[in-house]
Enzyme design. Sequence first.
Site, mmCIF file in Angstrom:
data_model
loop_
_atom_site.group_PDB
_atom_site.id
_atom_site.type_symbol
_atom_site.label_atom_id
_atom_site.label_comp_id
_atom_site.label_asym_id
_atom_site.label_seq_id
_atom_site.Cartn_x
_atom_site.Cartn_y
_atom_site.Cartn_z
ATOM 1 N N CYS A 181 0.854 -1.198 0.000
ATOM 2 C CA CYS A 181 0.000 0.000 0.000
ATOM 3 C C CYS A 181 0.888 1.246 0.000
ATOM 4 O O CYS A 181 0.659 2.204 -0.749
ATOM 5 C CB CYS A 181 -0.894 0.035 1.231
ATOM 6 S SG CYS A 181 -1.889 -1.449 1.489
ATOM 7 N N HIS A 203 0.877 4.798 -1.961
ATOM 8 C CA HIS A 203 0.253 5.858 -1.146
ATOM 9 C C HIS A 203 1.230 6.535 -0.196
ATOM 10 O O HIS A 203 0.876 7.548 0.407
ATOM 11 C CB HIS A 203 -0.904 5.281 -0.325
ATOM 12 C CG HIS A 203 -2.056 4.765 -1.159
ATOM 13 N ND1 HIS A 203 -2.911 5.603 -1.836
ATOM 14 C CD2 HIS A 203 -2.488 3.506 -1.424
ATOM 15 C CE1 HIS A 203 -3.841 4.867 -2.468
ATOM 16 N NE2 HIS A 203 -3.588 3.595 -2.244
ATOM 17 N N CYS A 221 -35.580 2.755 17.368
ATOM 18 C CA CYS A 221 -34.682 2.913 18.514
ATOM 19 C C CYS A 221 -33.773 4.130 18.359
ATOM 20 O O CYS A 221 -33.674 4.956 19.256
ATOM 21 C CB CYS A 221 -33.827 1.657 18.700
ATOM 22 S SG CYS A 221 -34.697 0.323 19.561
ATOM 23 N N CYS A 244 -27.911 -5.946 14.950
ATOM 24 C CA CYS A 244 -29.211 -5.307 15.171
ATOM 25 C C CYS A 244 -30.301 -6.033 14.381
ATOM 26 O O CYS A 244 -31.399 -6.238 14.882
ATOM 27 C CB CYS A 244 -29.169 -3.828 14.784
ATOM 28 S SG CYS A 244 -28.944 -2.723 16.206
#
Lengths: 263, 157
Positions: free
Chosen positions: A78, A82, A182, A224
């Site tokens: 990476c 970068h 909620c 959830c």
Amino acid sequence: MPRHPGLPLPVALAALLLTGAVAGAEPIAPADRRSGFDQMSAEIQTMQRDDDANPGMLAVVDGAELWTKPPSSSRPACAGCHGEASSSMRGVAARYPAWDARTARPIDLQGRINACRRTHQGADPLAYESPDLLALTAFVATQSRGQRIAPPEDARLAPARAEGRALFEARMGQLGLSCAICHDENWGRRLGAAAIPQGQPTGYPLYRLEWQGMGSLQRRLRNCLTGMRAEPFGYGAPEYVALEAYLATRAAPLPVETPAVRP
Amino acid sequence: MRRGRRAARFVPAVLALALATARAEEGVVSFTIVGDAIPASLTGASGDPNRGRAIVTDRTRGLCLLCHGGPFPEERFQGNLAPDLAGIGTRRSPAQLRLRLVDGRALNPDTIMPSYYSLTGLTRVGRVWQGRPILSAAEIEDVVAFLATLREPEGRP
């Protein structure tokens, strides 16, 4: 706390297609937006604030190592493209999900990391919730710590954001609940032992004590959905990216906290 | 005058009949809604209040205390999203409680209370939960029987 009539998902999506726009005002005004951090005990707040005590920092350290490690000898790490993440990645997480021109779809940060692996590193994508993907994502997101969430003004993201909002407000599962019931309408109240937060995704990937580990926002959304006794979408499903895209607009301008700690 | 009295008795009966709607769904027994209530037991029998209490306080069966508080001193961490259950037996009749448990959407389409005995209007129900209501008819009757015993207002022993 404003109330919203809960529409069944097909109705909500049909209404969305008919109007082609997000209906209604913002459920939580920007000035009223609060991170779940504010509702945590002082002990857990301290754990998050102190990098030496924050268990999420272990993933960040792993991510820093992966950042500089080429996936194969012939391809760059990476860092090869970068450079220093502290400058090149600063603010990136605050702008995600973003539009991915190659696939002409919105993409979230972990999706971007995997897309980069495929196209530039000739490597297989990392599995969702794998330690390496969580570590790299946490490392990249930490570079935006303290920066305000600032979703791009990009009209191409509008349909995904609208779909995300429709999903957020749709009643699902055997219990017929929605995220909004909620987290828009009853945040601050207590669901059994738990103080209901606004559900602001400010610190992902984060360390959750309940999980005894790191997890992505998709993992949290699945929790959830399962709690509502709904069938969770599969990891990487466009529904999650749409929800993430909506949630980013719903969270701005709260600051990025990655790696957050939550109970 | 006698006729008048009889007529006066007759009027509410006609109104009640006019408002009565029978519900038949696959997977659940049929029942009749009269006004804001389901007068008849879903099982034809009375429920057991002791079993009902166990269901109400079980956070994976009744789930009630996730949202409601109530006179359950041994239960820590009761929710506060919904009205306290103390004294509910004086505020609602068993028939009214039954409809509110079975499908509160019949009274308020926006209610956040799950419909404990309905399979309609649900989306993306999880695989393991498909085709069955949250509680069985017998469990509904047990909970109705228990809630009807909650006759002390909040804050009294």
